[in-house]
Enzyme design. Structure first.
Site, mmCIF file in Angstrom:
data_model
loop_
_atom_site.group_PDB
_atom_site.id
_atom_site.type_symbol
_atom_site.label_atom_id
_atom_site.label_comp_id
_atom_site.label_asym_id
_atom_site.label_seq_id
_atom_site.Cartn_x
_atom_site.Cartn_y
_atom_site.Cartn_z
ATOM 1 N N ARG A 47 -11.134 89.027 -87.849
ATOM 2 C CA ARG A 47 -11.723 90.363 -88.008
ATOM 3 C C ARG A 47 -10.723 91.467 -87.672
ATOM 4 N NH1 ARG A 47 -9.762 91.869 -84.101
ATOM 5 N NH2 ARG A 47 -10.416 91.670 -81.938
ATOM 6 N N GLY A 53 -2.996 84.705 -82.016
ATOM 7 C CA GLY A 53 -2.515 85.647 -81.003
ATOM 8 C C GLY A 53 -2.061 86.983 -81.587
ATOM 9 N N SER A 86 -8.260 88.018 -83.957
ATOM 10 C CA SER A 86 -9.300 87.122 -83.466
ATOM 11 C C SER A 86 -9.341 85.742 -84.116
ATOM 12 C CB SER A 86 -10.673 87.797 -83.565
ATOM 13 O OG SER A 86 -11.423 87.407 -82.456
ATOM 14 N N SER A 87 -8.191 85.088 -84.078
ATOM 15 C CA SER A 87 -8.183 83.673 -84.463
ATOM 16 C C SER A 87 -9.086 82.898 -83.509
ATOM 17 C CB SER A 87 -6.761 83.111 -84.421
ATOM 18 O OG SER A 87 -6.287 83.022 -83.092
ATOM 19 N N ASP A 97 -16.159 90.296 -81.650
ATOM 20 C CA ASP A 97 -15.427 89.330 -82.470
ATOM 21 C C ASP A 97 -16.331 88.224 -82.991
ATOM 22 O OD1 ASP A 97 -13.525 90.930 -81.389
ATOM 23 O OD2 ASP A 97 -12.371 89.339 -80.413
HETATM 24 P P1 ADP Z 1 -6.287 86.158 -81.186
HETATM 25 O O1 ADP Z 1 -7.735 85.827 -81.030
HETATM 26 O O2 ADP Z 1 -6.016 87.616 -81.194
HETATM 27 O O3 ADP Z 1 -5.658 85.475 -82.359
HETATM 28 P P2 ADP Z 1 -6.148 84.783 -78.666
HETATM 29 O O4 ADP Z 1 -5.081 84.680 -77.652
HETATM 30 O O5 ADP Z 1 -7.467 85.326 -78.262
HETATM 31 O O6 ADP Z 1 -5.531 85.615 -79.895
HETATM 32 O O7 ADP Z 1 -6.428 83.362 -79.297
HETATM 33 C C1 ADP Z 1 -5.359 82.569 -79.752
HETATM 34 C C2 ADP Z 1 -5.496 81.163 -79.186
HETATM 35 O O8 ADP Z 1 -6.655 80.515 -79.764
HETATM 36 C C3 ADP Z 1 -4.340 80.269 -79.544
HETATM 37 O O9 ADP Z 1 -3.287 80.406 -78.626
HETATM 38 C C4 ADP Z 1 -4.985 78.893 -79.473
HETATM 39 O O10 ADP Z 1 -5.105 78.463 -78.141
HETATM 40 C C5 ADP Z 1 -6.378 79.153 -80.005
HETATM 41 N N1 ADP Z 1 -6.436 78.930 -81.471
HETATM 42 C C6 ADP Z 1 -6.834 79.814 -82.395
HETATM 43 N N2 ADP Z 1 -6.740 79.287 -83.637
HETATM 44 C C7 ADP Z 1 -6.298 78.031 -83.490
HETATM 45 C C8 ADP Z 1 -5.973 76.962 -84.390
HETATM 46 N N3 ADP Z 1 -6.092 77.099 -85.706
HETATM 47 N N4 ADP Z 1 -5.545 75.791 -83.863
HETATM 48 C C9 ADP Z 1 -5.414 75.647 -82.535
HETATM 49 N N5 ADP Z 1 -5.677 76.606 -81.647
HETATM 50 C C10 ADP Z 1 -6.113 77.795 -82.096
HETATM 51 MG MG MG Z 2 -8.902 86.335 -79.352
#
Ligand code: ADP
Ligand code: MG
Length: 398
Positions: free
Chosen positions: A32, A132, A136-137, A182
């Site tokens: 998002r 990261g 909001s992965s 999110d």
């Molecule tokens: P953002 O939400 O902004 O991308 P965050 O630090 O909140 O950053 O979340 C990222 C973390 O979520 C990654 O470091 C990992 O631990 C986890 N993550 C997200 N997507 C994946 C994925 N596809 N595979 C493994 N871990 C993931």
């Molecule tokens: Mg996040």
């Protein structure tokens, strides 16, 4: 390029390679971007996110039932190139050290609490939400996981309940005290719409943003400034203190009139509380006004609100950084015939991304200008893509 179709094919093909069978279930959930309404969530105010055309896709099939041992799932993340085991029954305590699969385990724990009974599974997941990057992965991973649990357990959760359990997973299993935005938008986003979300009532209102002439452009500054970790709690505390001085429960309940009435008290010392509160109070107004301006397709108003939001985050709330200010300055120089409608920092701050509304027929030239000017001024290459409001979590195969 269709970012969902391609990612889905890649994930399914990876599943076949790893497990030598066809996945029975495939689900997706998007990342998002927040269009406006920053640092308003913990003040019970308004946020205005939309889902982006970047997703986490999970493909899954039946796993081995483990006899007397607790039932387990196996998940391979293509992004991490790593496989992990998660528990599917019993009380599951958060681990001390947060791992990438903590987000998955936490979400599963929440689903179990809600009465889902998932069978053993094996799964492959891939994400084209940058990890990261402030898009909001993490929420897309949680919401995709909850959607997978619903599908293989053959029981649907209430969407609000689902978003809240994903948020709880992030709080308790990933140690990140995020708001509700999110997970709400990843779970409940609608194609062609942004979501005006009242963080107090938690009632979302979908606002159309589907004019084909307008694109949402996301620019990753590719900087993340090292923080001491105290910035976020400090901002929260300032907001609480300002609210207490004005005698309101949350800054959501304060007005500019009230702010002026208490100006002297709020400006004691370094004047910080006044400026912090000024940001939140005006940002809430801007967020509600932006939703209205979008409905009227009043692009001048939309642009002014976005730039004003940035200014307020830069000077009153002080969560921007030189690189993002440069990006927003470049955007300002491209308004009017240049094709930019408005632009601002998005996300918690101190780096990350800017979000801009751009005329679709000018997107290429705007992108080129952003890349050249930003590189000239910072020596850093930005990462840029355009998107339209995407669909929230979906079951692609079941
Ligand atoms: P953002 O939400 O902004 O991308 P965050 O630090 O909140 O950053 O979340 C990222 C973390 O979520 C990654 O470091 C990992 O631990 C986890 N993550 C997200 N997507 C994946 C994925 N596809 N595979 C493994 N871990 C993931
Ligand atoms: Mg996040």
């Amino acid at each position: 390029m269709n970012y969902l179709t391609d990612l889905t094919e890649e994930t399914i093909s990876d599943f076949r390679k790893r497990y030598g069978s066809e996945p029975e279930t495939v689900v997706a959930a998007p990342g998002r971007v927040n269009l406006i309404g920053e640092h308003t969530d913990y003040n019970d105010g308004f946020v205005f996110p939309m889902a982006i055309e970047r997703y986490t896709v999970i493909a899954a099939g039946p796993g081995k039932e483990s006899g007397s041992a607790p039932r387990r799932g196996i998940v391979y993340s293509g992004n991490m190139n790593e496989e992990a085991e998660v528990l599917l029954e019993g009380a599951i305590a958060p681990e001390k050290e947060v791992k990438w699969y903590s987000y998955i385990q936490g979400t599963i724990a929440g689903c179990l609490e809600k009465g889902l009974n998932p069978p053993a599974f094996q799964a492959v997941l891939h994400s084209n939400v940058p990890l990261g990057g402030g898009l909001s992965s993490s929420a897309s991973l949680e919401v995709a996981t909850a959607t997978l649990m619903e599908t293989i357990s053959k029981k649907k959760l209430d969407p609000v309940e689902k978003a809240l359990l994903c948020q709880k997973a992030e709080h308790e299993y990933a140690g990140m005290p995020c708001g509700i935005m999110d997970q709400f938008i990843s779970a409940m986003g609608e194609k062609g719409k942004a979501m005006l979300l009242d963080c107090r009532s938690r009632v979302p209102k979908m606002i159309p943003l589907e004019n084909p002439e307008i694109l949402i452009m996301i620019t990753n500054s590719n900087v993340k400034h090292k923080l001491t970790g105290s910035e976020y709690p400090e901002r929260r505390r300032s907001c609480e203190q300002a609210a207490a001085i004005m005698g309101v429960a949350k800054l959501r309940d304060a007005s500019l009139d009230l702010l002026e009435k208490y100006r002297a008290d709020l400006q004691k010392g370094d004047g910080l509380l006044y400026r912090r509160a000024h940001h939140v109070i005006t940002e809430d107004d801007r967020t509600v006004n932006m939703a209205e301006a979008l409905v009227r397709e009043d692009w001048d108003a939309v642009g002014s609100l976005m730039f004003a939001s940035h200014h307020s985050l830069q000077y009153d709330f002080e969560v921007s950084c030189p690189e993002i200010d440069i990006l927003v300055d470049i955007a300002r120089s491209l308004t009017g015939a240049g094709g930019v409608i408005g632009s601002r920092i998005t996300g918690g701050g101190f780096g990350g991304c800017s979000v801009s509304l751009v005329r679709a027929d000018k997107f290429e030239s705007v992108q080129r200008c952003f890349e050249e000017e930003y590189y000239k001024k910072t020596g850093i290459k930005p990462t840029i893509f355009a998107t339209r409001p995407a669909q929230g979590a979906a079951v692609i195969r079941s």
